[in-house]
Write an enzyme that holds these catalytic residues in place. Structure first.
Site, PDB file in Angstrom:
ATOM      1  CB  THR A 140      -0.925   0.051   1.244  1.00  0.00           C
ATOM      2  OG1 THR A 140      -0.112   0.219   2.406  1.00  0.00           O
ATOM      3  CG2 THR A 140      -1.766  -1.205   1.390  1.00  0.00           C
ATOM      4  CG  HIS A 141       0.448   4.383   1.416  1.00  0.00           C
ATOM      5  ND1 HIS A 141      -0.286   5.547   1.359  1.00  0.00           N
ATOM      6  CD2 HIS A 141      -0.197   3.576   2.300  1.00  0.00           C
ATOM      7  CE1 HIS A 141      -1.308   5.457   2.207  1.00  0.00           C
ATOM      8  NE2 HIS A 141      -1.280   4.267   2.770  1.00  0.00           N
ATOM      9  CB  SER A 194      17.845   0.440 -26.373  1.00  0.00           C
ATOM     10  OG  SER A 194      18.671   1.564 -26.641  1.00  0.00           O
ATOM     11  CE  LYS A 219      16.937  -0.292 -20.869  1.00  0.00           C
ATOM     12  NZ  LYS A 219      16.556   1.087 -21.196  1.00  0.00           N
ATOM     13  CD  GLU A 279       8.025   1.204 -21.508  1.00  0.00           C
ATOM     14  OE1 GLU A 279       8.480   2.333 -21.345  1.00  0.00           O
ATOM     15  OE2 GLU A 279       8.625   0.313 -22.142  1.00  0.00           O
ATOM     16  CE1 TYR A 314     -27.046  12.519 -37.367  1.00  0.00           C
ATOM     17  CE2 TYR A 314     -27.485  14.346 -38.862  1.00  0.00           C
ATOM     18  CZ  TYR A 314     -26.650  13.345 -38.401  1.00  0.00           C
ATOM     19  OH  TYR A 314     -25.413  13.172 -38.965  1.00  0.00           O
ATOM     20  CE  LYS A 348     -21.187   7.407 -37.970  1.00  0.00           C
ATOM     21  NZ  LYS A 348     -21.481   8.718 -37.361  1.00  0.00           N
TER      22      LYS A 348
HETATM   23  N1  ARG Z   1     -22.841  10.472 -41.895  1.00  0.00           N
HETATM   24  C1  ARG Z   1     -23.918  10.823 -41.017  1.00  0.00           C
HETATM   25  C2  ARG Z   1     -23.544  10.504 -39.584  1.00  0.00           C
HETATM   26  O1  ARG Z   1     -22.620   9.780 -39.405  1.00  0.00           O
HETATM   27  C3  ARG Z   1     -25.123  10.041 -41.397  1.00  0.00           C
HETATM   28  C4  ARG Z   1     -26.401  10.734 -41.115  1.00  0.00           C
HETATM   29  C5  ARG Z   1     -26.495  11.909 -42.011  1.00  0.00           C
HETATM   30  N2  ARG Z   1     -27.758  12.556 -41.874  1.00  0.00           N
HETATM   31  C6  ARG Z   1     -27.970  13.780 -42.372  1.00  0.00           C
HETATM   32  N3  ARG Z   1     -29.130  14.257 -42.216  1.00  0.00           N
HETATM   33  N4  ARG Z   1     -27.051  14.438 -43.040  1.00  0.00           N
HETATM   34  O2  ARG Z   1     -24.139  10.979 -38.661  1.00  0.00           O
END
Ligand code: ARG
Length: 459
Positions: A156-157, A278, A284, A291, A318, A326
């Site tokens: 610990t510590h 290395s 090394k 890491e 939206y 993404k």
């Molecule tokens: N490429 C867009 C996204 O990943 C898809 C949806 C696009 N919708 C729109 N109304 N332009 O969110």
């Protein structure tokens, strides 16, 4: 202008720089298989409710399957002016089967389409990470028999504290990763909901059957509010949070094993196949995989941060901002997926350096706490026992010896009714053997836990 699926209302062509700025196909092409699966389910439903004839549905399905193959074989042409994966596939379909292809987008928007594709993708990603976590757990459990009875110093510590059985360490990581698996399973319930049919934001006036699409795609339920599902990415955030938590857990393990592999600790020998050298220092052998496992945690946490900031204050429903979800999602997944895939073999192939561990176990008075508990067992109040053992440790330290090396007279000077039985509790082996509480490093408890884990993981 006619090139764009949405071009009807426009009199001017899109600026090339805008196309470059707004495209997502360079990264969302990764969703192609899920996009096609969702489109096929959608078409089949459209045919069932009479919005497509069976023949039209058949043509769409065949067209989509052919496109899937083309993409898989690397023969498909991606162009940023066609924006995203959805438009690419739809355009290719129309090119292939003609006007029938123009019916696929009936009762659907890219807004519910992308939400659906992402849910399908995240569902697969969850399954994959779960298998990876299981592999790491199995690697740790595999060590438990090999390292049964091995005692390590617990800290610990980051100071030597009490002795701990090596399998107790390994099971500790199994517990942490098990909670991550539970988090994944829980997150999966909220991922596994059908968005399709929400259309742009308000649903559709066409007589669709969302239950049918859900059934075909294996979704457990249908989202009950079209505004909600087309606008939210909370399921993505939950998943990335869990990935960040996994990365955090791995980083603790990596840090520990980096330290343990140093000359200073010398507790373990990492497999050479998982180390690099290395360019200047010939001697090394560096723990780079560990890491980077620790280091890459930063980007997963960064990805989570990106997503949290991304959705902050977005109005319903939206917004194109959501396209930015993404890359952090994919990057977090790829990073954790690869770290886990290396962790399992590294854990299995690492060797503990037993002589080096044993040689120094006597340092650090790891037995002081159980000795104190022995005194408590003899009726001495805890605070009194604590002070008493502290003074005995100080005496032993000054002489450069272990507690067990002190003569009985020394113990009796501290507490007159002590007898030879003190030597039965001193030393790391006896300190470990003295443990008995549930969840402790008591040998019998650890054995039980190992068995429980083997059963649980079906090993
Ligand atoms: N490429 C867009 C996204 O990943 C898809 C949806 C696009 N919708 C729109 N109304 N332009 O969110």
């Amino acid at each position: 202008m006619a090139e764009k699926t949405w071009g009807g209302v426009f009199n001017e062509a899109t600026d090339r720089r805008v196309e470059q700025f707004t495209e997502s196909v360079s990264f969302d092409r990764r969703l192609f298989a899920h996009d096609i699966a969702a489109s096929i389910a959608h078409a089949q439903m459209l045919s069932q409710v009479g919005l497509l004839t069976p023949e039209e549905c058949r043509q769409i399905e065949q067209g989509l399957e052919a496109i899937r193959l083309e993409i898989e074989q690397g023969k498909f042409e991606f162009r940023i002016e066609w924006e995203d994966i959805h438009t690419h596939i739809e355009r290719a379909l129309i090119e292939r089967i003609g006007d029938v292809g123009r019916k696929l987008h009936t009762a659907r928007s890219r807004n519910d389409q992308i939400a659906t594709d992402l849910r399908l993708w995240v569902r697969d990603a969850i399954n994959r990470i779960d298998v990876r976590l299981l592999d790491v757990q199995k690697a740790f459990i595999g060590r438990c028999d090999r390292d049964a009875g091995v005692i390590l110093p617990g800290y610990t510590h980051f100071q030597r504290a009490q002795p701990v059985l090596a399998p107790h360490y390994w099971l500790c990581y199994c517990e942490k990763l098990q909670r991550d698996r539970e988090r994944l399973a829980d997150c999966r319930k909220r991922v596994n909901v059908l968005s399709l049919g929400a259309a742009a934001l308000a649903g559709t006036s066409l007589p669709i059957d969302r239950e049918e699409v859900a059934r075909r795609l294996g979704f457990e339920s249908v989202a009950a509010n079209s505004l909600d599902v087309s606008s939210d990415r909370d399921f993505v955030l939950e998943f990335v949070f869990t990935l960040a938590m996994i990365a955090e857990h791995l980083s603790t393990w990596a840090e520990e094993w980096i330290l343990w592999s140093t000359v200073e600790f010398d507790f373990l020998k990492l497999p050479q196949a998982f180390c690099t050298g290395s360019s200047i220092m010939p001697q090394k052998v560096n723990p780079d995989v560990l890491e980077l496992t620790r280091g890459k945690t930063a980007r997963v946490v960064g990805n989570l941060q990106t997503l949290l900031v991304l959705i902050k204050g977005l109005p319903l429903a939206y917004n194109r901002d959501l396209q930015e979800d993404k890359e952090p999602l994919f990057d977090a997944f790829d990073t954790v997926d690869s770290a886990l895939s290396l962790a399992a073999p590294l854990i299995a192939q690492t060797e503990l350096n037993l002589p080096a561990i044993a040689e120094r176990l006597d340092r650090g008075y790891l037995d002081a706490t159980t000795f104190m508990e022995y005194l408590i067992g003899r009726g001495i109040p805890q605070r009194t026992a604590h002070g008493l053992v502290g003074r005995l440790v100080r005496t032993a330290m000054d002489r450069g010896v272990r507690l067990a090396d002190l003569p009985l007279t020394e113990f009796q000077a501290a507490a007159p009714d002590l007898d030879e039985s003190v030597y039965g509790v001193l030393g790391v082996e006896q300190a470990v053997a003295a443990m008995q509480s549930y969840g402790s490093t008591a040998p019998a408890e650890v054995r039980k836990q190992v068995e429980r884990w083997k059963k649980r993981l079906e090993i």
